[in-house]
Design an enzyme around this catalytic site. Structure first.
Site, PDB file in Angstrom:
ATOM      1  CG  ASP A 132      -6.512 -16.550 -30.568  1.00 17.82           C
ATOM      2  OD1 ASP A 132      -7.206 -16.678 -29.537  1.00 17.82           O
ATOM      3  OD2 ASP A 132      -5.584 -15.721 -30.654  1.00 17.82           O
ATOM      4  CD  GLU A 196      -5.127 -14.411 -24.666  1.00 13.77           C
ATOM      5  OE1 GLU A 196      -4.718 -13.887 -23.624  1.00 13.77           O
ATOM      6  OE2 GLU A 196      -4.438 -15.212 -25.325  1.00 13.77           O
TER       7      GLU A 196
HETATM    8  N1  BES Z   1      -3.701 -18.143 -21.206  1.00 13.44           N
HETATM    9  C1  BES Z   1      -2.596 -17.277 -21.384  1.00 13.44           C
HETATM   10  C2  BES Z   1      -2.262 -16.465 -20.162  1.00 13.44           C
HETATM   11  C3  BES Z   1      -1.923 -17.223 -18.913  1.00 13.44           C
HETATM   12  C4  BES Z   1      -1.296 -18.458 -18.934  1.00 13.44           C
HETATM   13  C5  BES Z   1      -2.233 -16.660 -17.697  1.00 13.44           C
HETATM   14  C6  BES Z   1      -1.008 -19.141 -17.757  1.00 13.44           C
HETATM   15  C7  BES Z   1      -1.921 -17.309 -16.532  1.00 13.44           C
HETATM   16  C8  BES Z   1      -1.321 -18.559 -16.562  1.00 13.44           C
HETATM   17  C9  BES Z   1      -2.883 -16.358 -22.564  1.00 13.44           C
HETATM   18  O1  BES Z   1      -3.385 -17.056 -23.674  1.00 13.44           O
HETATM   19  C10 BES Z   1      -1.611 -15.725 -23.027  1.00 13.44           C
HETATM   20  O2  BES Z   1      -0.754 -16.426 -23.474  1.00 13.44           O
HETATM   21  N2  BES Z   1      -1.508 -14.400 -22.948  1.00 13.44           N
HETATM   22  C11 BES Z   1      -0.394 -13.688 -23.466  1.00 13.44           C
HETATM   23  C12 BES Z   1      -0.704 -12.233 -23.624  1.00 13.44           C
HETATM   24  C13 BES Z   1      -1.205 -11.839 -24.985  1.00 13.44           C
HETATM   25  C14 BES Z   1      -1.412 -10.348 -25.048  1.00 13.44           C
HETATM   26  C15 BES Z   1      -0.322 -12.304 -26.091  1.00 13.44           C
HETATM   27  C16 BES Z   1       0.780 -13.787 -22.538  1.00 13.44           C
HETATM   28  O3  BES Z   1       0.618 -13.912 -21.318  1.00 13.44           O
HETATM   29  O4  BES Z   1       1.901 -13.741 -23.050  1.00 13.44           O
HETATM   30 MN    MN Z   2      -4.873 -18.380 -23.116  1.00 11.07          MN
HETATM   31 MN    MN Z   3      -1.631 -18.031 -24.692  1.00  8.58          MN
END
Ligand code: BES
Ligand code: MN
Ligand code: MN
Length: 500
Positions: A132, A196
């Site tokens: 996603d 995710e």
């Molecule tokens: N891949 C990201 C997280 C990420 C990006 C970790 C760059 C380290 C470096 C992930 O898809 C993401 O965006 N996670 C969200 C959390 C989620 C609960 C919406 C975030 O970090 O905002």
């Molecule tokens: Mn991600």
């Molecule tokens: Mn992300």
């Protein structure tokens, strides 16, 4: 190289393949004994590089096909595209050689599962990723359409190019490579989810229900960033998250700002004041108890973190800001990787349409997120925020705090076999040892894998912080994509070897 040209190496590999009477794919294959015990490093690397070179265009075309599917999880109008994407991923896993491939239905978006178990005595790697993507808005800021991948300057521009389609798909293709060249040294399981970006709530249920099926020795994830291609790094931690929405209500209806202005509290002004009070003059967060559980790094850990190459001028230039901002007493890497923060993600209220309307709004709202570090928990921080926000509200307004989703912070081990395997793989393919860093983002499911399955994670990401994740013009360098496909088989190789 002693053996000289690629031609000679391939001829040599072919010869071995024939001698061992091994089924030959893609023009070459090598015998098991040779591969694992005699095959010198440069030959495995050569084999990998040849495969990628030979299938270069197809590897890219397939990723483009995946990027054309607008699998936005936040917006229900993309549900059909989500289902198509899950089917696409399942199909590609199957074609690559996975067994028991299944599009597992959940109360939300399906989870794609597939595995290849070669030998129960070998270690098992569980690859996690997400198909996603974030919504593409604001659309007008994209130079080319978000779901029409376009190459400019060696980079693929598309929503999900880096987060996480470009990155998880490297694992599917690296798996294909290992299957086709007969070099898969471990058992492998894939779990690619579709929620995710909206909190993985159904994945956590799935994980609890399928503990046996998901049994593995390590979770391998490419969904994080490196410092740069010249300075490869491995993230050894992720921040947690507490996300909530606040609503401040004043009068029971929007009012004429002339008739009532001055006599009635304006909720937008009150909300702005309340939010501003959440940081003090040192940019510390003022919520009582907020830092109580925060683990301070040792001097040695801080030093190691600050040893990583960092160019403040470039950092500022990339973002077009004149000055950086943050908690006093900490460097940029410390602020984003090891310290908790509080951000306003959106704020609104009153009239925001064309022209001017004189109105004193009845309500003002904001979406607020807090990034957490060990040993803070999302539940406790959400409670502390709520209690504080209600307490600081003046009697002239009412406030409502609604939690959205949360996730726990994690620190991943750097003394494990899996971490060493990742270190060796990167050192070999980049020609430079990776620097351990801490990621500022969150992948809430990592803490859950540890809690529910007892499995630790290796975060072997190939993105860059400047890849514009969640922003317009998200990109992923084609070089990183191929480099990832080349590095992943080395991880499996070293993980198997070091596990023996
Ligand atoms: N891949 C990201 C997280 C990420 C990006 C970790 C760059 C380290 C470096 C992930 O898809 C993401 O965006 N996670 C969200 C959390 C989620 C609960 C919406 C975030 O970090 O905002
Ligand atoms: Mn991600
Ligand atoms: Mn992300």
């Amino acid at each position: 190289m002693i053996l000289g040209s690629n031609f000679f190496v391939l001829w040599f590999l072919n010869l071995l393949g024939n001698r061992n009477n091994i089924k030959r794919y893609s023009g070459f294959s090598i015998g098991k004994t040779f591969k694992h015990y005699i095959c010198p490093k440069f030959l495995i690397m050569e084999l990998i590089k040849q495969y990628v070179e030979q299938h270069k265009q197809r590897l890219l075309d397939e990723l483009f096909e995946l990027l054309r599917l607008p699998s936005v999880s936040a917006d229900p109008k993309y549900k059909q595209d989500i289902l198509k994407t899950a089917d696409f991923v399942a199909q590609k896993l199957l074609e690559a050689g996975a067994e028991h491939v299944e599009v597992c239905q959940t109360a939300g978006n399906p989870i794609v599962y597939g595995e290849k178990i070669t030998d129960a005595s070998k270690p098992t790697v569980l690859v996690y990723g997400h198909y996603d993507v974030q919504p593409a808005d604001p659309l007008e800021l994209w130079k080319t359409p978000p779901f029409e991948p376009t190459v400019r300057d060696g980079k693929i521009y598309a929503r999900g190019a880096c987060d996480d389609k470009g990155q998880f798909y490297m694992h599917v293709k690296a798996f294909e490579l290992m299957m086709q060249t007969g070099t898969l040294p471990c058992n492998i399981k894939f779990m690619i989810e579709g929620e995710e970006e909206v909190g993985s709530s159904n994945l956590s249920i799935f994980v609890k229900q399928h503990k046996t099926r998901l049994k593995a020795d390590v979770v391998l994830i490419s969904d994080t960033s490196m410092i740069s291609m010249e300075n490869p790094s491995l993230e050894t931690g992720l921040r947690g998250l507490s996300y909530l929405e606040v609503e401040v209500t004043g009068p029971n209806r929007d009012l004429h700002s002339g008739v009532y202005g001055g006599a009635v509290a304006n909720p937008a002004t009150i909300l702005a004041k309340m939010i501003a009070s959440l940081h003090d003059e040192n940019n510390h967060i003022t919520i009582p108890g907020f830092y109580n559980k925060v683990v301070e790094l040792t001097d040695a850990e801080r030093k190691a973190l600050n040893n990583a190459p960092y160019n403040e001028d470039e950092y500022k230039k990339d973002l077009d800001v004149n000055e950086l901002w943050g908690e006093k007493g900490y460097s940029t890497f410390e602020r984003t990787g090891t310290r908790p923060t509080l951000e306003v993600n959106g704020i609104w209220g009153g009239y925001i349409g064309e022209g001017a309307k004189t109105v004193l709004p009845s309500k003002a709202q904001a979406k607020i997120s807090m990034r957490l570090v060990p040993d803070q928990t999302s539940e406790e921080i959400t409670q502390l925020f709520t209690a504080h926000f209600e307490k600081i509200a003046p009697a002239s307004v009412k406030v409502k705090v609604t939690p959205h989703h949360g996730g726990e912070p994690v620190v991943t081990p750097t003394d494990s076999i899996a971490y060493r395997a990742a270190q060796k793989a990167i050192t070999e393919s980049f020609g430079k040892e990776p620097i351990p860093t801490r990621g500022g983002g969150s992948i809430p499911i990592v803490a859950l894998f540890e809690a529910e399955l007892g499995i630790k994670t290796v975060l072997m990401g190939f993105g860059l912080d400047s890849d514009a994740l969640h922003s317009p013009n998200e990109k992923y360098d084609i070089f990183n994509y191929y480099k990832g496909i080349e590095t992943i088989p080395l991880f499996h190789k070293y993980f198997a070897e070091l596990s023996e």
